[in-house]
Scaffold this active site. Structure first.
Site, PDB file in Angstrom:
ATOM      1  N   ASP A 267      -9.761  34.598  70.243  1.00 55.39           N
ATOM      2  CA  ASP A 267      -9.753  35.724  71.161  1.00 55.39           C
ATOM      3  C   ASP A 267     -10.229  35.362  72.556  1.00 55.39           C
ATOM      4  O   ASP A 267     -11.177  34.591  72.703  1.00 55.39           O
ATOM      5  CB  ASP A 267     -10.706  36.794  70.613  1.00 55.39           C
ATOM      6  CG  ASP A 267     -10.017  38.111  70.478  1.00 55.39           C
ATOM      7  OD1 ASP A 267      -9.001  38.323  71.143  1.00 55.39           O
ATOM      8  OD2 ASP A 267     -10.512  38.936  69.699  1.00 55.39           O
TER       9      ASP A 267
ATOM     10  N   ASN B  47      -0.129  42.472  66.480  1.00 50.94           N
ATOM     11  CA  ASN B  47       0.235  41.848  67.762  1.00 50.94           C
ATOM     12  C   ASN B  47       1.686  42.107  68.174  1.00 50.94           C
ATOM     13  O   ASN B  47       2.047  41.895  69.330  1.00 50.94           O
ATOM     14  CB  ASN B  47      -0.034  40.333  67.744  1.00 50.94           C
ATOM     15  CG  ASN B  47      -1.496  39.974  67.855  1.00 50.94           C
ATOM     16  OD1 ASN B  47      -1.951  38.942  67.347  1.00 50.94           O
ATOM     17  ND2 ASN B  47      -2.291  40.814  68.521  1.00 50.94           N
TER      18      ASN B  47
HETATM   19  C1  FPP Z   1      -5.857  36.423  71.310  1.00 49.20           C
HETATM   20  O1  FPP Z   1      -6.278  36.439  72.674  1.00 49.20           O
HETATM   21  C2  FPP Z   1      -4.943  35.299  71.079  1.00 49.20           C
HETATM   22  C3  FPP Z   1      -3.679  35.413  70.574  1.00 49.20           C
HETATM   23  C4  FPP Z   1      -3.090  36.709  70.174  1.00 49.20           C
HETATM   24  C5  FPP Z   1      -2.814  34.228  70.397  1.00 49.20           C
HETATM   25  C6  FPP Z   1      -3.525  32.996  69.912  1.00 49.20           C
HETATM   26  C7  FPP Z   1      -2.552  31.923  69.686  1.00 49.20           C
HETATM   27  C8  FPP Z   1      -2.686  30.664  70.138  1.00 49.20           C
HETATM   28  C9  FPP Z   1      -3.869  30.170  70.894  1.00 49.20           C
HETATM   29  C10 FPP Z   1      -1.618  29.689  69.812  1.00 49.20           C
HETATM   30  C11 FPP Z   1      -2.050  28.841  68.644  1.00 49.20           C
HETATM   31  C12 FPP Z   1      -0.900  28.382  67.906  1.00 49.20           C
HETATM   32  C13 FPP Z   1      -0.938  27.888  66.632  1.00 49.20           C
HETATM   33  C14 FPP Z   1       0.338  27.584  65.951  1.00 49.20           C
HETATM   34  C15 FPP Z   1      -2.223  27.638  65.919  1.00 49.20           C
HETATM   35  P1  FPP Z   1      -5.899  37.708  73.570  1.00 49.20           P
HETATM   36  O2  FPP Z   1      -4.529  37.525  74.116  1.00 49.20           O
HETATM   37  O3  FPP Z   1      -6.080  38.956  72.756  1.00 49.20           O
HETATM   38  O4  FPP Z   1      -6.956  37.622  74.704  1.00 49.20           O
HETATM   39  P2  FPP Z   1      -7.650  38.875  75.421  1.00 49.20           P
HETATM   40  O5  FPP Z   1      -8.403  39.600  74.353  1.00 49.20           O
HETATM   41  O6  FPP Z   1      -8.545  38.221  76.422  1.00 49.20           O
HETATM   42  O7  FPP Z   1      -6.571  39.696  76.055  1.00 49.20           O
END
Ligand code: FPP
Length: 218
Positions: free
Chosen positions: A2, A50
Site C-alpha cells: 500500500d 481493485n
Molecule cells: C496499492 O497501492 C497497490 C496496488 C493496488 C498495486 C500493487 C502492485 C504492485 C506493486 C505490482 C506488483 C506485481 C506483482 C506481480 C507482485 P495504492 O495504489 O492503493 O496506493 P495509495 O493507497 O497510496 O493510493
C-alpha cells in the site's frame, strides 16, 4: 503493498510510476526474506475490489503484472523462489493468466522460499469459493471441521500467517487472507510501499520475534 499512489503523488508523478517503484523493491525484499529464514511470503497485488479503480489504472496494473512476470520471474527462479498465485483467475486477462501459469510451472521445483502473489484476491471470495466447492463435493455437514475447511482454500498449503505487514499506515485488514490471519501479529508502518526497505523488513521481523504469542491462552 500500500501507498504506491501516495508515493507518486508526493513526487508529482502519475500513479503508474508509484506502482513501478513498488515493483522495484520486490527482489531485495524477497532476498531479505530468504536471508531471514522466512519460508513463505504473500504479497497482496490486486484485490477483488481493485476493479473499481479507473479502467486506465486497472489496465496499467495488468500490463505491469505482465512486465513484472517477464523481468522478475527468471531472477526469482534463479534465487530459488517458488511462485504461486492466489485468487479468482477466471476474471483476469488471458495473457496474465498465461504468465501466471508459466511462472508457477517454471518455479515449481524451487525450495528456498514460497512467494504467493494475491491477484484478483478477496478473503471473502476465497471463503465463498471454498464453501461452494465443499457443497459441490457433497460433503456431509457434520464432517466439516476447521481442517476440512482449510483444505478447500485456494492454496491449502499456505501456513497460517505469523506476521502481517501493512504499509502506508492503514489500520484495516482490507479483505486479506481472512481465514489465515486468525492469529496473525500486525506490524503497521507509515512507510509507503516503494520506500519499504530491507532494513525496515528486518525491524518488522525482529519486532515479531520479540512478541509473546498466546493464541487465546495465558
Ligand atoms: C496499492 O497501492 C497497490 C496496488 C493496488 C498495486 C500493487 C502492485 C504492485 C506493486 C505490482 C506488483 C506485481 C506483482 C506481480 C507482485 P495504492 O495504489 O492503493 O496506493 P495509495 O493507497 O497510496 O493510493
Amino acid at each position: 503493498m500500500d501507498g504506491n499512489g501516495r508515493w507518486a503523488k508526493s513526487r508529482w508523478l502519475p500513479r503508474a510510476a508509484g506502482h513501478r517503484a513498488g515493483v522495484s523493491v520486490l527482489t531485495p525484499l524477497i532476498e531479505t526474506a530468504g536471508e531471514l529464514g522466512v519460508r513463505t511470503l504473500t504479497l497482496y497485488a490486486f484485490s477483488t475490489e481493485n476493479w473499481a479503480r479507473p479502467s486506465t489504472e486497472v489496465e496499467t496494473l495488468m500490463t505491469l503484472f505482465l512486465e513484472t512476470a517477464r523481468s522478475k520471474v527468471p531472477e526469482l527462479n534463479e534465487r530459488g523462489a517458488r511462485l504461486r498465485f492466489l485468487g479468482r483467475r477466471e476474471h483476469l486477462p488471458h495473457r496474465v493468466r498465461e504468465a501466471m501459469e508459466e511462472a508457477e510451472n517454471l518455479t515449481s521445483g524451487n525450495g528456498v522460499i514460497d512467494v504467493y502473489v494475491a491477484l484478483n484476491y478477496g478473503g471473502r471470495s476465497e471463503l465463498v469459493d471454498a464453501a461452494r466447492r465443499m457443497i459441490r463435493d457433497g460433503l456431509d455437514p457434520d464432517a466439516v471441521n476447521e481442517a476440512t475447511f482449510a483444505s478447500y482454500l485456494y492454496a491449502p498449503e499456505v501456513p497460517e500467517i505469523d506476521l502481517l505487514i501493512r504499509t502506508s499506515g492503514e489500520l484495516r485488514v482490507s479483505n486479506f487472507l481472512l481465514w489465515q490471519i486468525a492469529y496473525a501479529e500486525f506490524y503497521v508502518t507509515e512507510t509507503l510501499w516503494p520506500d519499504f526497505s530491507p532494513e525496515e523488513f528486518r525491524r518488522a521481523v525482529a519486532s515479531f520475534a520479540a512478541r509473546s504469542r498466546r493464541r487465546g491462552g495465558v
